[in-house]
Scaffold this motif. Structure first.
Motif, PDB file in Angstrom:
ATOM      1  N   ILE A 195      -3.977   8.576  -5.312  1.00  0.00           N
ATOM      2  CA  ILE A 195      -2.654   8.008  -5.563  1.00  0.00           C
ATOM      3  C   ILE A 195      -1.788   8.099  -4.310  1.00  0.00           C
ATOM      4  O   ILE A 195      -1.100   7.140  -3.942  1.00  0.00           O
ATOM      5  CB  ILE A 195      -1.967   8.724  -6.740  1.00  0.00           C
ATOM      6  N   ALA A 214      -2.023   5.074 -12.648  1.00  0.00           N
ATOM      7  CA  ALA A 214      -3.387   5.590 -12.500  1.00  0.00           C
ATOM      8  C   ALA A 214      -4.182   5.303 -13.761  1.00  0.00           C
ATOM      9  O   ALA A 214      -3.743   5.626 -14.867  1.00  0.00           O
ATOM     10  CB  ALA A 214      -3.363   7.087 -12.219  1.00  0.00           C
ATOM     11  N   SER A 232       1.347  10.224  -9.975  1.00  0.00           N
ATOM     12  CA  SER A 232       1.499   8.839 -10.420  1.00  0.00           C
ATOM     13  C   SER A 232       2.867   8.589 -11.034  1.00  0.00           C
ATOM     14  O   SER A 232       3.590   9.516 -11.407  1.00  0.00           O
ATOM     15  CB  SER A 232       0.413   8.503 -11.451  1.00  0.00           C
TER      16      SER A 232
END
Length: 333
Positions: A195, A214, A232
């Motif tokens: 991420i 995600a 995320s």
């Protein structure tokens, strides 16, 4: 309140359908890039922006990356295998015999182990590794099945030496930054570092405003769930590949756990895949599908997602109506 996320495709990519979806409360439209290219996505995105102008409203556009994919090779004629049959999987196309399958992951022979299960065609055909050679695996068919051309291959429990974002994914991400997309979904997210790598890339390319979703769809994603949620902006319980990578009976447990952790960390969470699958071709859902949506809402999902139901289905508006009614019932309790 739980909202509805719909997937773009030929069934809804026109002004009339988009207007009706907006009036039904839909605000996020997903472009699934395994089934889109930039040219077709740009055409549909421009159409959406025209609809927004007429309505005086706004859709959020989500680009769902393709991610790393492993596939079998091209077959001019499908191959039918019988249960118990032994055949080879090769990683060099020129080594393939008439009843062999080619796999385009070059490190398959190194990574697979004796007794490893390889899932072909999105989990429909399981084979077991019984022998390893220098250029091939010998596998045994666990069911009878006919394999067509370019089928998906999953390697549950095997760490694949593949990047989470491919060069094509980075190029598609640049496309998203230039064409009004507000969200990017990272397929096969394995760690918080994945991420952060995407976030750094977005910042370097004038895309820091884009939210990262995600997708949890493999064992590594489950194992690193906390750090992925922390890194995320949103999480998707991507039950399609998750149900191929992990035993199907464990998916409801993982779904509950992911939603619970997201609520604790105040991160929006989406439940996706086959929520109204039968309504791709049928005008009413099954009782099991209604219960699936109901319990996703009760567990705390912020969004429930329609995939093929709205992309290519016969009844996209009816699917949205069914979801709205079930959400309303679930939220009354």
């Amino acid at each position: 309140m739980t909202n509805i996320l719909v997937t773009m495709g030929p069934a809804i990519n026109n002004t009339e359908m988009l207007t009706k979806l907006y009036n039904d409360g839909v605000r996020i439209l997903r472009f699934n890039f395994p089934h889109y290219d930039q040219e077709s996505a740009l055409k549909d995105a421009n159409n959406i922006h025209e609809v927004e102008k007429k309505l005086g409203g706004k859709f959020d556009l989500l680009l769902d990356t393709s991610g790393p994919q492993i596939r079998t090779g091209v077959l001019t004629t499908p191959i039918s295998y019988t249960i118990g049959e032994k055949f080879r999987i090769v990683v060099k196309e020129n080594k393939r015999g008439d009843r062999d399958l080619f796999c385009d992951y070059p490190k398959l022979i190194n990574d697979a182990q004796i007794d490893s299960i390889i899932k072909i065609d999105s989990g429909l055909f399981d084979v077991k590794v019984i022998e390893k050679g220098s250029e091939s695996l010998v596998v045994e068919a666990l069911i009878s099945f006919t394999v067509g051309s370019r089928r998906h291959v999953n390697l549950p429990g095997i760490h694949c030496d593949l990047p989470t974002l491919t060069p094509q994914d980075f190029d598609d991400t640049l496309f998203a930054t230039k064409n009004g997309f507000s969200h990017i979904a990272m397929s096969f997210t394995r760690s918080g570092k994945d991420i952060q790598g995407l976030r750094d890339f977005l910042k370097q390319n004038n895309g820091s405003q884009i939210k990262i979703m995600a997708k949890i769809e493999n064992q590594e994603g489950i194992g690193n769930l906390d750090e992925i949620i922390d890194a995320s902006d949103m999480i998707m319980v991507a039950r399609g590949d998750l149900g191929t990578e992990l035993p199907l009976e464990t998916i409801p447990v993982h779904q509950m756990n992911i939603i619970k952790k997201c609520k604790e960390k105040n991160k929006p969470v989406i439940v996706a895949t086959q929520m109204l699958e039968t309504m791709i071709t049928n005008p009413i859902p099954t009782r099991a599908e209604v219960s699936d949506i109901f319990y996703a809402v009760r567990e705390g999902a912020d969004y429930v997602m329609l995939s093929g139901e709205t992309a290519v289905g016969k009844y996209p508006l009816q699917c949205v109506e069914v979801m709205k009614k079930v959400i309303e019932q679930a939220e009354k309790l």
